[in-house]
Write a protein that holds these residues in place. Sequence first.
Motif, PDB file in Angstrom:
ATOM      1  N   ALA A  12       0.824  -1.205   0.000  1.00 15.71           N
ATOM      2  CA  ALA A  12       0.000   0.000   0.000  1.00 15.71           C
ATOM      3  C   ALA A  12       0.853   1.248   0.000  1.00 15.71           C
ATOM      4  CB  ALA A  12      -0.902   0.017   1.226  1.00 15.71           C
ATOM      5  N   ILE A  13       0.472   2.223  -0.799  1.00 14.73           N
ATOM      6  CA  ILE A  13       1.016   3.547  -0.618  1.00 14.73           C
ATOM      7  C   ILE A  13      -0.096   4.467  -0.167  1.00 14.73           C
ATOM      8  CG2 ILE A  13       2.815   3.195  -2.323  1.00 14.73           C
ATOM      9  CD1 ILE A  13       1.221   5.008  -4.218  1.00 14.73           C
ATOM     10  N   LEU A  14      -1.348   4.043  -0.109  1.00 12.48           N
ATOM     11  CA  LEU A  14      -2.475   4.835   0.333  1.00 12.48           C
ATOM     12  C   LEU A  14      -2.793   4.576   1.828  1.00 12.48           C
ATOM     13  CD1 LEU A  14      -4.868   4.145  -2.637  1.00 12.48           C
ATOM     14  CD2 LEU A  14      -3.114   5.841  -2.426  1.00 12.48           C
ATOM     15  N   SER A  15      -3.539   4.210  -0.034  1.00 11.14           N
ATOM     16  CA  SER A  15      -4.500   3.648   0.721  1.00 11.14           C
ATOM     17  C   SER A  15      -4.771   2.239   0.769  1.00 11.14           C
ATOM     18  CB  SER A  15      -5.603   4.033   0.279  1.00 11.14           C
ATOM     19  OG  SER A  15      -6.212   3.491  -0.052  1.00 11.14           O
ATOM     20  N   LEU A 112       7.337   6.416   0.522  1.00 13.00           N
ATOM     21  CA  LEU A 112       8.554   6.728  -0.220  1.00 13.00           C
ATOM     22  C   LEU A 112       8.821   5.654  -1.256  1.00 13.00           C
ATOM     23  CD1 LEU A 112      10.484   4.491   1.157  1.00 13.00           C
ATOM     24  CD2 LEU A 112      11.218   6.326   2.670  1.00 13.00           C
ATOM     25  N   GLN A 113       9.867   5.865  -2.053  1.00 11.36           N
ATOM     26  CA  GLN A 113      10.337   4.848  -2.978  1.00 11.36           C
ATOM     27  C   GLN A 113      11.546   4.145  -2.363  1.00 11.36           C
ATOM     28  OE1 GLN A 113      10.340   5.897  -7.379  1.00 11.36           O
ATOM     29  NE2 GLN A 113      10.369   7.949  -6.465  1.00 11.36           N
ATOM     30  N   MET A 165      13.369  10.531  -0.723  1.00 14.08           N
ATOM     31  CA  MET A 165      12.771  11.338   0.330  1.00 14.08           C
ATOM     32  C   MET A 165      11.315  10.921   0.494  1.00 14.08           C
ATOM     33  SD  MET A 165      15.218  13.265   1.410  1.00 14.08           S
ATOM     34  CE  MET A 165      14.541  14.698   2.234  1.00 14.08           C
ATOM     35  N   VAL A 166      10.748  11.202   1.653  1.00  7.59           N
ATOM     36  CA  VAL A 166       9.361  10.845   1.932  1.00  7.59           C
ATOM     37  C   VAL A 166       8.428  11.734   1.103  1.00  7.59           C
ATOM     38  CG1 VAL A 166       7.591  10.767   3.739  1.00  7.59           C
ATOM     39  CG2 VAL A 166       9.931  10.007   4.224  1.00  7.59           C
ATOM     40  N   MET A 167       7.336  11.124   0.626  1.00  4.82           N
ATOM     41  CA  MET A 167       6.402  11.808  -0.261  1.00  4.82           C
ATOM     42  C   MET A 167       4.984  11.691   0.270  1.00  4.82           C
ATOM     43  SD  MET A 167       7.870  10.529  -3.951  1.00  4.82           S
ATOM     44  CE  MET A 167       7.975   8.810  -3.457  1.00  4.82           C
ATOM     45  N   GLY A 168       4.077  12.463  -0.326  1.00  2.00           N
ATOM     46  CA  GLY A 168       2.658  12.374  -0.008  1.00  2.00           C
ATOM     47  C   GLY A 168       2.252  13.300   1.123  1.00  2.00           C
ATOM     48  N   LYS A 169       0.970  13.634   1.142  1.00  2.00           N
ATOM     49  CA  LYS A 169       0.459  14.555   2.156  1.00  2.00           C
ATOM     50  C   LYS A 169       0.164  13.871   3.481  1.00  2.00           C
ATOM     51  CE  LYS A 169      -4.371  14.100   0.622  1.00  2.00           C
ATOM     52  NZ  LYS A 169      -4.897  13.431   1.824  1.00  2.00           N
ATOM     53  N   GLY A 170       0.006  12.549   3.461  1.00  2.00           N
ATOM     54  CA  GLY A 170      -0.330  11.847   4.691  1.00  2.00           C
ATOM     55  C   GLY A 170      -1.744  12.157   5.151  1.00  2.00           C
ATOM     56  N   LYS A 302     -14.138  14.982   6.322  1.00  2.00           N
ATOM     57  CA  LYS A 302     -13.744  14.294   7.546  1.00  2.00           C
ATOM     58  C   LYS A 302     -13.369  12.839   7.286  1.00  2.00           C
ATOM     59  CE  LYS A 302     -14.853  18.109   9.559  1.00  2.00           C
ATOM     60  NZ  LYS A 302     -13.778  19.095   9.858  1.00  2.00           N
ATOM     61  N   ILE A 303     -13.354  12.445   6.002  1.00  2.00           N
ATOM     62  CA  ILE A 303     -12.972  11.098   5.595  1.00  2.00           C
ATOM     63  C   ILE A 303     -11.586  11.209   4.960  1.00  2.00           C
ATOM     64  CG2 ILE A 303     -13.567   9.085   4.212  1.00  2.00           C
ATOM     65  CD1 ILE A 303     -16.491  10.119   4.237  1.00  2.00           C
ATOM     66  N   LEU A 304     -10.558  10.743   5.655  1.00  4.66           N
ATOM     67  CA  LEU A 304      -9.185  11.012   5.277  1.00  4.66           C
ATOM     68  C   LEU A 304      -8.552   9.861   4.518  1.00  4.66           C
ATOM     69  CD1 LEU A 304      -7.911  12.504   8.670  1.00  4.66           C
ATOM     70  CD2 LEU A 304      -9.174  13.653   6.836  1.00  4.66           C
ATOM     71  N   ASP A 305      -7.909  10.209   3.410  1.00  5.00           N
ATOM     72  CA  ASP A 305      -6.993   9.272   2.761  1.00  5.00           C
ATOM     73  C   ASP A 305      -5.667  10.012   2.579  1.00  5.00           C
ATOM     74  OD1 ASP A 305      -6.945  10.804   0.349  1.00  5.00           O
ATOM     75  OD2 ASP A 305      -8.788   9.815  -0.310  1.00  5.00           O
ATOM     76  N   ASN A 306      -4.673   9.344   1.992  1.00  3.86           N
ATOM     77  CA  ASN A 306      -3.371   9.987   1.867  1.00  3.86           C
ATOM     78  C   ASN A 306      -2.978  10.216   0.421  1.00  3.86           C
ATOM     79  OD1 ASN A 306      -3.064   7.255   1.414  1.00  3.86           O
ATOM     80  ND2 ASN A 306      -1.037   7.135   2.300  1.00  3.86           N
ATOM     81  N   LEU A 307      -3.926  10.276  -0.485  1.00  2.16           N
ATOM     82  CA  LEU A 307      -3.628  10.567  -1.878  1.00  2.16           C
ATOM     83  C   LEU A 307      -3.530  12.068  -2.114  1.00  2.16           C
ATOM     84  CD1 LEU A 307      -5.860   8.020  -3.801  1.00  2.16           C
ATOM     85  CD2 LEU A 307      -3.384   8.003  -3.571  1.00  2.16           C
TER      86      LEU A 307
END
Length: 307
Positions: A12-15, A112-113, A165-170, A302-307
């Motif tokens: 997973a990278i997300l979700s 991250l990669q 390096m770390v990526m994404g908004k989290g 209020k429904i959170l994902d990390n995309l």
Amino acid sequence: MAATTAPAGGNAILSPVHLSFAPRLPYLSTRPHASAMTILPRLNVRALNLHRYLPRRSFFPVAAAVRQDTTVWSPAPLSLVEGAAQSLFNVSVDLSDCPDVATSFTRPGQYLQLRVPTVPKPVFLAIASSPSSRGEMEFLVKSVPGTTAEALCGLRQGDLVELSMVMGKGYDIDQISPPEEFPTVLLFASGAGISPIRSLIEWGFGADKRSDVRLYYGTSNLEQMAYQDKFKGWESSGIKIVPVLSEPDDNWNGERGYVQDAFGRDKRISDPQSTGAVLCGPKEMTEAIVSLLTGEGVSSDKILDNL
């Protein structure tokens, strides 16, 4: 990512059943080790700041430097590779010489990669450890035949990998804070999608200050369910764990089917305006959960994902 009809996804990278009875399983052991690579002639190891790790069994080919790749890669040694569940491995990387990578991790849900010496294509991995764990970074890796993930799971302690390096908004937990205003938080994960959810739980999001925190965690069977050894601790922090199995054996008395099926039978949302949710899993699962939540009146922001 596996087909969305399956509860257990790729990397997973997300979700109401307590699993303290779960037996120690025979597959929880380290995979056979991958063969070593030959150290390249004339490779200036000291210039790469890798001399402290000598002797090492693997180094990255010089040819990698000529790729059309703008990613900044940081070499780091593995500190742990061990079985976590069927086809899943706990992989930890020592970040002692990668402070920039460590500090770029600021929110659960980021990724991250990672690449290994023998496979040119990197793999995207959600980070399973907490952002507060600066010395190491942990991942839950699904070993898929013929992929970089499989090669990674075949390595062992001390082998070198490279990290971006770390990526994404989290996960933007501020959207469902403070805890007293959002007493209900619903967590949903399927397969390796439990990685960023674990990061969130162990980072801390005020579960002990909320009256209703539930984790719906789906896999095919108990053998594929990672982190069972952590369930007791998570429950003590205020999280009710609802394991969901799509292919259980006859002895299973808990929830059956997929995560969205279990939640559909057990919504119990008393106040939609004070409810938040965090998701990670295949598209079919996340879309179904979002539909169920918004249908109950939960606000989409209020429904959170990390995309």
